[in-house]
Design a protein around this motif. Structure first.
Motif, PDB file in Angstrom:
ATOM      1  N   ALA A 130       0.872  -1.176   0.000  1.00 43.64           N
ATOM      2  CA  ALA A 130       0.000   0.000   0.000  1.00 43.64           C
ATOM      3  C   ALA A 130       0.905   1.220   0.000  1.00 43.64           C
ATOM      4  N   ALA A 131       0.914   1.977  -1.090  1.00 42.42           N
ATOM      5  CA  ALA A 131       1.939   2.995  -1.312  1.00 42.42           C
ATOM      6  C   ALA A 131       1.348   4.398  -1.344  1.00 42.42           C
ATOM      7  N   ILE A 132       1.890   5.280  -0.519  1.00 45.41           N
ATOM      8  CA  ILE A 132       1.456   6.681  -0.477  1.00 45.41           C
ATOM      9  C   ILE A 132       2.636   7.547  -0.881  1.00 45.41           C
ATOM     10  N   GLY A 167      -5.678   4.272   6.336  1.00 47.34           N
ATOM     11  CA  GLY A 167      -6.786   3.367   6.630  1.00 47.34           C
ATOM     12  C   GLY A 167      -7.465   2.867   5.384  1.00 47.34           C
ATOM     13  N   GLN A 168      -7.665   3.758   4.407  1.00 50.07           N
ATOM     14  CA  GLN A 168      -8.285   3.364   3.139  1.00 50.07           C
ATOM     15  C   GLN A 168      -7.437   2.320   2.418  1.00 50.07           C
ATOM     16  N   LEU A 169      -6.146   2.534   2.398  1.00 53.14           N
ATOM     17  CA  LEU A 169      -5.276   1.587   1.708  1.00 53.14           C
ATOM     18  C   LEU A 169      -5.178   0.267   2.461  1.00 53.14           C
ATOM     19  N   GLY A 170      -5.214   0.344   3.806  1.00 54.68           N
ATOM     20  CA  GLY A 170      -5.131  -0.884   4.590  1.00 54.68           C
ATOM     21  C   GLY A 170      -6.299  -1.830   4.351  1.00 54.68           C
ATOM     22  N   MET A 181       3.197  -1.348   4.111  1.00 56.86           N
ATOM     23  CA  MET A 181       2.867   0.037   3.809  1.00 56.86           C
ATOM     24  C   MET A 181       4.158   0.733   3.388  1.00 56.86           C
ATOM     25  N   MET A 182       4.112   1.532   2.322  1.00 56.38           N
ATOM     26  CA  MET A 182       5.285   2.289   1.893  1.00 56.38           C
ATOM     27  C   MET A 182       4.912   3.761   1.777  1.00 56.38           C
ATOM     28  N   GLY A 210       3.038   6.729  14.230  1.00 59.62           N
ATOM     29  CA  GLY A 210       3.198   5.298  13.994  1.00 59.62           C
ATOM     30  C   GLY A 210       1.979   4.497  14.412  1.00 59.62           C
ATOM     31  N   LEU A 211       1.104   5.109  15.215  1.00 53.32           N
ATOM     32  CA  LEU A 211      -0.119   4.415  15.628  1.00 53.32           C
ATOM     33  C   LEU A 211      -1.146   4.362  14.504  1.00 53.32           C
ATOM     34  N   GLN A 212      -0.886   5.078  13.402  1.00 44.43           N
ATOM     35  CA  GLN A 212      -1.855   5.139  12.315  1.00 44.43           C
ATOM     36  C   GLN A 212      -1.688   4.028  11.285  1.00 44.43           C
ATOM     37  N   PHE A 213      -0.660   3.216  11.416  1.00 48.21           N
ATOM     38  CA  PHE A 213      -0.525   2.120  10.458  1.00 48.21           C
ATOM     39  C   PHE A 213      -1.690   1.154  10.614  1.00 48.21           C
ATOM     40  N   PRO A 214      -2.305   0.764   9.501  1.00 45.19           N
ATOM     41  CA  PRO A 214      -3.466  -0.137   9.589  1.00 45.19           C
ATOM     42  C   PRO A 214      -3.094  -1.469  10.208  1.00 45.19           C
ATOM     43  N   ALA A 215      -4.067  -2.082  10.861  1.00 43.99           N
ATOM     44  CA  ALA A 215      -3.877  -3.432  11.399  1.00 43.99           C
ATOM     45  C   ALA A 215      -3.474  -4.361  10.251  1.00 43.99           C
ATOM     46  N   GLY A 216      -2.537  -5.224  10.525  1.00 41.36           N
ATOM     47  CA  GLY A 216      -2.078  -6.155   9.498  1.00 41.36           C
ATOM     48  C   GLY A 216      -0.823  -5.697   8.792  1.00 41.36           C
ATOM     49  N   THR A 217      -0.351  -4.459   9.072  1.00 34.20           N
ATOM     50  CA  THR A 217       0.889  -3.975   8.458  1.00 34.20           C
ATOM     51  C   THR A 217       2.068  -4.724   9.067  1.00 34.20           C
TER      52      THR A 217
END
Length: 393
Positions: A130-132, A167-170, A181-182, A210-217
């Motif tokens: 998931a790349a931003i 969150g959308q990308l996760g 996540m990148m 860092g708390l914003q990384f989606p679950a599963g990252t």
């Protein structure tokens, strides 16, 4: 699955007028060799391929040669646009780069799935990235429009907007796949080069939590900060740093790429692989009284040097730079210690071959000290907007 994570090539970089292209080419060649010997399934490049939005032919040549070499090895790559890159320029090349195995993510899309890339490993496992790409506050407002969000709220809280995007990308992570996540961004707690004991201000509106990384990252592949480091309590967010020591603030840093070994549903194992390429940058601090003796002793030093000379207030130092360069031809900069000399006797360092950013950094440093990251980002954004024709100079 085995993934190499790198970032911040800054191809086209000149350090105080000295062209670093040959060193960067050596570093990229070294990474291709590591991709082969470490049996990498994919290479992630987290932004800043180039040092400017309009890179020269030599800079483009070494970057595209890097991707061609990976293609010859059958190793795909996922690549982001960083704040030094021209997002529109890289986006226009995405189709062509796709033919050599490069999955480019340069600009936002209203469809979050278009920011997600998948790579099939030789062992049959799937890598989801998931790349931003880099988002300034200005681009973040465009993102708010794209995703139908209220622009005013995003203007007030940059990290809220980034959190929404993450969150959308996760939501596009896949069960049974390796999920990463990148991003090209600054994470809370990141340490800039040259300030080993000082972390970036967590209240900076341009940082992400860092708390914003989606679950599963399972791994967060970051770019933008040049000092290699792991950030955050979760220990999943990594900056591999720049490929070589790009300026004297990075002097003494061991540069690296990260080898990420990971399987679906399991924590990633990360190994930092040191890079041997690139000349060492050193800062030599001397007094006017011991100048000649110290310079004589420094003749055995390899790499590239900056000499900082301190002298009592009111001391005249005519021909100082010429004297230093005669003794040490590998000196790129000669500076006077501003704390030791009155303002009237503290001339600007040579402006020859300096970029606009370097000139601004020099101007700011001589008046206020170290240029804050937020102000550097704002300056680059303003410069890019002018170059892109979005605003008048």
């Amino acid at each position: 699955m085995r993934v190499l994570h790198t970032a911040d090539f800054h191809a086209g970089r000149n350090t105080r007028g000295f062209d670093r292209t040959p060193e960067l080419h050596d570093a990229l060649t070294e990474i291709v060799g590591l991709a082969r010997t470490e049996r990498a399934d994919a290479v992630l490049v987290a932004g800043d391929l180039f040092d400017t939005v309009n890179p020269g032919a030599d800079a483009e040549g070494i970057v595209y040669d890097f991707f061609l070499r990976l293609r010859d090895l059958g190793i795909p790559s996922v690549v982001l646009a960083g704040n030094h890159d021209s997002a529109s320029r890289l986006n226009s090349l995405s189709g062509l780069l796709g033919w050599v195995g490069v999955q480019m993510v340069a600009e936002l899309s209203a469809d979050p799935s278009r920011l997600v890339r998948t790579v099939q490993a030789k062992n049959g496992e799937t890598l989801v990235v998931a790349a931003i790409p880099y988002l300034s506050e200005r681009r973040m407002l465009r993102a708010a429009d794209l995703f139908g969000q209220e622009v005013g709220a995003w203007r007030q809280r940059y990290r809220d907007g980034m959190g929404f995007l993450m969150g959308q990308l996760g939501q596009h992570y896949q069960a049974g796949a390796v999920n990463m996540m990148m991003m090209h961004a600054t994470l809370d707690g990141a340490q800039p080069s040259g300030q080993r004991s000082v972390t970036l201000d967590i209240h900076n509106s341009y940082t992400v939590s860092g708390l914003q990384f989606p679950a599963g990252t399972q791994y967060a592949a970051l770019g933008h900060v040049h000092k290699p480091q792991v950030v955050g309590e979760s220990r999943i967010a990594h900056y591999p740093g720049s490929l070589i020591q790009l300026d004297f603030g990075e002097g003494g840093e061991q540069k690296q790429v990260n080898l990420v070994e990971v399987e679906p549903g399991r924590p990633a194992h990360v190994t930092a692989i040191p890079l041997a390429s690139g000349r060492t940058l050193r800062t030599l601090r001397v007094t006017h009284a011991d100048l000649e003796a110290r310079l004589t002793a420094a003749r055995s030093l390899d790499g590239l040097l900056k000499v900082v000379v301190s002298a009592p207030a009111g001391t005249a130092l005519p021909g100082l730079k010429d004297q230093v360069l005669r003794m040490l031809p590998n000196v790129l900069a000669v500076e006077l210690d501003a704390d030791a000399l009155p303002e009237a006797l503290s001339p600007l360092a040579s402006r020859e071959h300096l970029s606009r950013l370097q000139l601004f950094e020099q101007y700011y440093r001589e008046r206020r000290g170290q240029l804050p990251d937020a102000l550097r980002t704002a300056f680059l954004e303003a410069q890019q907007a002018v170059q892109a024709g979005e605003v008048e100079a």
